[in-house]
Scaffold this active site. Sequence first.
Site, PDB file in Angstrom:
ATOM      1  N   ASN A 227    -114.647 -26.714  40.725  1.00  0.00           N
ATOM      2  CA  ASN A 227    -114.220 -27.994  40.148  1.00  0.00           C
ATOM      3  C   ASN A 227    -115.524 -28.766  39.953  1.00  0.00           C
ATOM      4  O   ASN A 227    -115.981 -29.480  40.824  1.00  0.00           O
ATOM      5  CB  ASN A 227    -113.264 -28.735  41.081  1.00  0.00           C
ATOM      6  CG  ASN A 227    -111.939 -28.000  41.179  1.00  0.00           C
ATOM      7  OD1 ASN A 227    -111.446 -27.460  40.197  1.00  0.00           O
ATOM      8  ND2 ASN A 227    -111.383 -27.949  42.377  1.00  0.00           N
ATOM      9  N   LYS A 304    -114.472 -22.527  35.715  1.00  0.00           N
ATOM     10  CA  LYS A 304    -113.029 -22.716  35.912  1.00  0.00           C
ATOM     11  C   LYS A 304    -112.573 -23.574  34.741  1.00  0.00           C
ATOM     12  O   LYS A 304    -112.945 -24.745  34.633  1.00  0.00           O
ATOM     13  CB  LYS A 304    -112.774 -23.427  37.230  1.00  0.00           C
ATOM     14  CG  LYS A 304    -111.327 -23.875  37.456  1.00  0.00           C
ATOM     15  CD  LYS A 304    -111.142 -24.469  38.849  1.00  0.00           C
ATOM     16  CE  LYS A 304    -109.722 -24.976  39.063  1.00  0.00           C
ATOM     17  NZ  LYS A 304    -109.509 -25.469  40.435  1.00  0.00           N
ATOM     18  N   GLU A 308    -105.813 -26.503  36.679  1.00  0.00           N
ATOM     19  CA  GLU A 308    -105.745 -27.644  37.583  1.00  0.00           C
ATOM     20  C   GLU A 308    -106.533 -28.850  37.054  1.00  0.00           C
ATOM     21  O   GLU A 308    -107.318 -29.453  37.766  1.00  0.00           O
ATOM     22  CB  GLU A 308    -106.246 -27.250  38.981  1.00  0.00           C
ATOM     23  CG  GLU A 308    -105.451 -26.120  39.586  1.00  0.00           C
ATOM     24  CD  GLU A 308    -105.805 -25.812  41.031  1.00  0.00           C
ATOM     25  OE1 GLU A 308    -104.883 -25.548  41.790  1.00  0.00           O
ATOM     26  OE2 GLU A 308    -107.001 -25.832  41.379  1.00  0.00           O
ATOM     27  N   ARG A 341    -113.324 -17.488  35.258  1.00  0.00           N
ATOM     28  CA  ARG A 341    -112.237 -17.307  36.221  1.00  0.00           C
ATOM     29  C   ARG A 341    -110.870 -17.161  35.545  1.00  0.00           C
ATOM     30  O   ARG A 341    -110.574 -17.842  34.563  1.00  0.00           O
ATOM     31  CB  ARG A 341    -112.191 -18.478  37.205  1.00  0.00           C
ATOM     32  CG  ARG A 341    -113.412 -18.544  38.079  1.00  0.00           C
ATOM     33  CD  ARG A 341    -113.344 -19.724  39.013  1.00  0.00           C
ATOM     34  NE  ARG A 341    -112.646 -19.466  40.241  1.00  0.00           N
ATOM     35  CZ  ARG A 341    -111.741 -20.294  40.775  1.00  0.00           C
ATOM     36  NH1 ARG A 341    -111.376 -21.395  40.155  1.00  0.00           N
ATOM     37  NH2 ARG A 341    -111.192 -20.016  41.936  1.00  0.00           N
ATOM     38  N   ARG A 353     -95.319 -18.860  38.034  1.00  0.00           N
ATOM     39  CA  ARG A 353     -96.777 -19.032  38.053  1.00  0.00           C
ATOM     40  C   ARG A 353     -97.503 -17.714  38.286  1.00  0.00           C
ATOM     41  O   ARG A 353     -98.621 -17.520  37.819  1.00  0.00           O
ATOM     42  CB  ARG A 353     -97.166 -20.051  39.128  1.00  0.00           C
ATOM     43  CG  ARG A 353     -98.644 -20.317  39.166  1.00  0.00           C
ATOM     44  CD  ARG A 353     -98.954 -21.462  40.102  1.00  0.00           C
ATOM     45  NE  ARG A 353    -100.192 -21.216  40.809  1.00  0.00           N
ATOM     46  CZ  ARG A 353    -100.556 -21.879  41.895  1.00  0.00           C
ATOM     47  NH1 ARG A 353     -99.778 -22.810  42.411  1.00  0.00           N
ATOM     48  NH2 ARG A 353    -101.693 -21.609  42.476  1.00  0.00           N
ATOM     49  N   ASP A 382    -102.296 -17.531  45.023  1.00  0.00           N
ATOM     50  CA  ASP A 382    -103.445 -18.314  45.460  1.00  0.00           C
ATOM     51  C   ASP A 382    -103.865 -18.031  46.900  1.00  0.00           C
ATOM     52  O   ASP A 382    -103.557 -18.826  47.786  1.00  0.00           O
ATOM     53  CB  ASP A 382    -103.130 -19.808  45.309  1.00  0.00           C
ATOM     54  CG  ASP A 382    -104.386 -20.650  45.330  1.00  0.00           C
ATOM     55  OD1 ASP A 382    -105.463 -20.071  45.519  1.00  0.00           O
ATOM     56  OD2 ASP A 382    -104.280 -21.875  45.145  1.00  0.00           O
ATOM     57  N   GLU A 410    -108.491 -21.432  53.846  1.00  0.00           N
ATOM     58  CA  GLU A 410    -107.663 -22.539  53.350  1.00  0.00           C
ATOM     59  C   GLU A 410    -106.204 -22.392  53.771  1.00  0.00           C
ATOM     60  O   GLU A 410    -105.572 -23.369  54.173  1.00  0.00           O
ATOM     61  CB  GLU A 410    -107.771 -22.606  51.822  1.00  0.00           C
ATOM     62  CG  GLU A 410    -106.861 -23.647  51.202  1.00  0.00           C
ATOM     63  CD  GLU A 410    -106.985 -23.729  49.677  1.00  0.00           C
ATOM     64  OE1 GLU A 410    -107.822 -23.004  49.103  1.00  0.00           O
ATOM     65  OE2 GLU A 410    -106.242 -24.521  49.071  1.00  0.00           O
TER      66      GLU A 410
END
Length: 721
Positions: A227, A304, A308, A341, A353, A382, A410
Amino acid sequence: MNKPTACIILFLSMLTSSFVKAEDGYRLWLRYDKVQNSTLYNNYRQSVKQMQFNGSSPTLLAAKRELTNALQQMLNLQPALVNSVTSNGTLIVGTPKTSANVAKFSNDIAAAGDEGYFIKSANINGKSCLMIGANTDKGILYGVFNFLKLLQTGQSLQSVAINESPKIKMRVLNHWDNLDRTVERGYAGSSIWKWHKLPGYIDPRYIDYARANASIGINGAVVNNVNASAISLTKDYLIKASALANVFRTYGIKIYLTARFSAPIEIGGLKTADPLDAGVRQWWKDKADEIYKYIPDFGGFIVKANSEGQPGPQTYNRNHVDGANMLADALKPHNGIVMWRAFVYDDKVPDDRAKQAYNEFKPLDGQFSDNVIVQVKNGAIDFQPREPFHPLFGAMRKTPLMMEFQITQEYLGFSTHLVYLAPMFKETLESDTYAKGKGSTVAKDIEGQLDKQTLSGMAGVANIGSDVNWTGHPFAQANWYAFGRLAWNPAQSSEAIADDWLRMTFTQDNSFIKPVKALMLSSRETTVDYMTPLGLHHIMGTGAHYGPGPWVGNLARPDWNPTYYHKADSAGVGFDRTSTGSNAVAQYFPPVRDEFEHIETTPEKYLLWFHHVSWKHTMPSGKTLWQEMVDHYYRGVDSVRNMQKTWSLMQGKIDDARYNEVKQLLAIQEQEAVWWRNACVLYFQSFSKMPIPASYEKPDHDLNYYRNQKLYFLPGTNGVQ
Ligand code: BDP
C-alpha cells in the site's frame, strides 16, 4: 561460611549477574557459541588450522569476516592464513578467479551456477583439506554460511560433500513498512528502516539484517509497503534507499521498491497515470533511469494495483497487462523486474472473492512482458491459517508466477502465538495442481519447471521489526528462517529446517531439540484447530484481524464479513463453491476439481471451504459435523496446554530469559485459544442447536460476552481499530 564471606559472595554474584547481558535473541540463529562437544571441538579445530582465502571484493571480505569471527567464537581459533597448502587441516575458500585449487573442481563449479557452491573434503598436494568453492563471490558467501551451519549444528566434516544451488531465483522479503516507520501487519515494533536518519546514519542493524538474510539465501528486499506512498520514489528517498542498497549489496541482496501507480500524478505533476499515455510512459522511463543512477543494481518494482482502494490501470479502463508492461518497459534497459500482484479485490463485489484473481488474470496469460512476474498469494482469499492452493498456480502457463507467503502472523496470532509456519508453506508447495498431469506441484510451477520459465520467485511478507529479538516472539524467528530455506529449496522438510534452527538458536541438547521440534511441527495444526478447523476461514475480528469474529455481518462490503465466508444457518455451515454454488472448483484442473466438487472426496481439512454441510452430516470418524467441529476446537486448546507442559520441562535447558518469555507467551496463547474456542463454538451452536457434550469444559461466558469484546490499539493496524 561466616556471615561477611557469605555477604561478599552474594554481592559478587549480584554484580556479575547484572553485568552478564540477558539473552535477548538479537543474534538470531547466528550465535556462534563455543562448541560444547569436546570431540567435535577438537576435530573442527584440526580441520581449520589454516585457511587459504584470497580476494578482496566487499562480498568476499564480508564472508571472510563472518568466517573468522565465527571460528574465533566457536573454536577459539584464528586459522593461519596461507598461500599454499602445506599441511593437513587447511580450509580453502574461493572462486576459480581467486583460487587455483578451486578452479580444478570444474564439475562442482559448473553445478554451482551463479549462486550455488560446494563444500567438500578433498586431498590437495597430499594434504587433507576442506573446500568451499563457488563461481561467484555471492556463492562463496552462501557457502561460508552453510559451512558455519554445519559447525553450529554439530555435523561431522570428515567426508563432507555438499553441492547446493537455489531452485528459485528471486528470494525476496516484502516489508509492509511505511515511511513513518509504522508497519502494516507488523507485530515486532516499528520499522527497522530509520528513513529520517538515512542516508547519513547506517544503523548496524541493517548489516545484521543483511547477514541474517544472506545466511538463508534471501537475495532481495522490498523495503516499503505494497500500500505504497509515491514519496518513496522522490529523489530524497531514492538517495536514502541507495544507502540501504549499499549495505545490502555486499550481502548479495537487491533492493526493490513498491511503485504507486498514481505516482506520475502525485509526485510528477501529470494529470493522469493512464499506462497508455505517452507522457506517463515517459515519466516512468525517466524515473527508472533516475533510480538506476542511484542504485545501479536496483531489482525493480512491486505493484499492488486495483486492490483495496489502490490505484491501477483499471482506473483508466486498462488492464493489468497494460500497467505491468508499461513499468516493465521502463525497467527493461536496466534489467529490472516487475512483480505484479494478483491479490486483486476491487470495489466491484464478486459472487465469490475466491474466484476474482483467476478471473482477472487467467485471460491475460501470455501477454505480460518477459520481465514481469505475477505474484500470487498461497491461497485465493488471504493468508488464512489454512487455504487450499490458489487456482492460478498451474493455470498461467505462459506467465511466470511468484509465490507470496505471509511470514508475519496477521491471521495466526500475531507475535503472541507460537506457530511454526513451515508446514503451512510446505502444504501449498506440495499441492498437486495436475496442470500437466500428476506431479505438477505448486513448487514446480514457481520454480519455473512446469513450462521452463526463466524468472522464478518466492516472496515472504516479513515479520521483522525493531524489537530486540527482531520478530517479537522468539519462535517467530523460525518463520523468517524457514521462509529463506524453502525459497532456496522448496523440497526441504519442515522438520530438518526446525532441527537446524533450534540447534543454532537454542542448544544442541537433544532432550530439548526433540520435544520442542515436535511442538513446533504440530503448532500450525493446533492453531487451525482452535481458530478455523475443517476449512472455515476469514472468521476473525474486523480491522486488526485479531481474535474471533464469526458473527460480524454488518460491514459495508459483503465480502468483508465473516458471515459471507462461513454462511452458517440452521441447515449447516460452509461456502458452497461447487458447481451448484459459486463453482470456484472449476478453476482447478481435474482431478483436483472433481475431488473438491464432492463432499466425500474433499479432504476434510478443506470441507467447509468448498461445501455447505449439514450439521448432522456424518463425518468419516462417524461423528456428526457439529461434534467434529466442537472436537477440533477443544483439541486445539488441549494441544496448547500440552505445548505449555512440554515447555515447562525445558526450564534450565536454555537461558532463563527466553525460557520465561516463551512461557509467558504460551500462557497468553492458551487464554486466547480458549477465547477462540468458546466464541466460535457458542456462535456456531446458535445455528446447530446441538449440545456441547456435558463432560467438556464449559465456556465460562455466554456468546454475548464474546461478541462484545473490544480490543483497542492492536499493533499493525496503522491506527484502524
Ligand atoms: C491483507 C492485509 C492488508 C494488506 C493486503 C495485501 O490485511 O493489510 O494490504 O492483505 O496483501 O491480508 O495487499
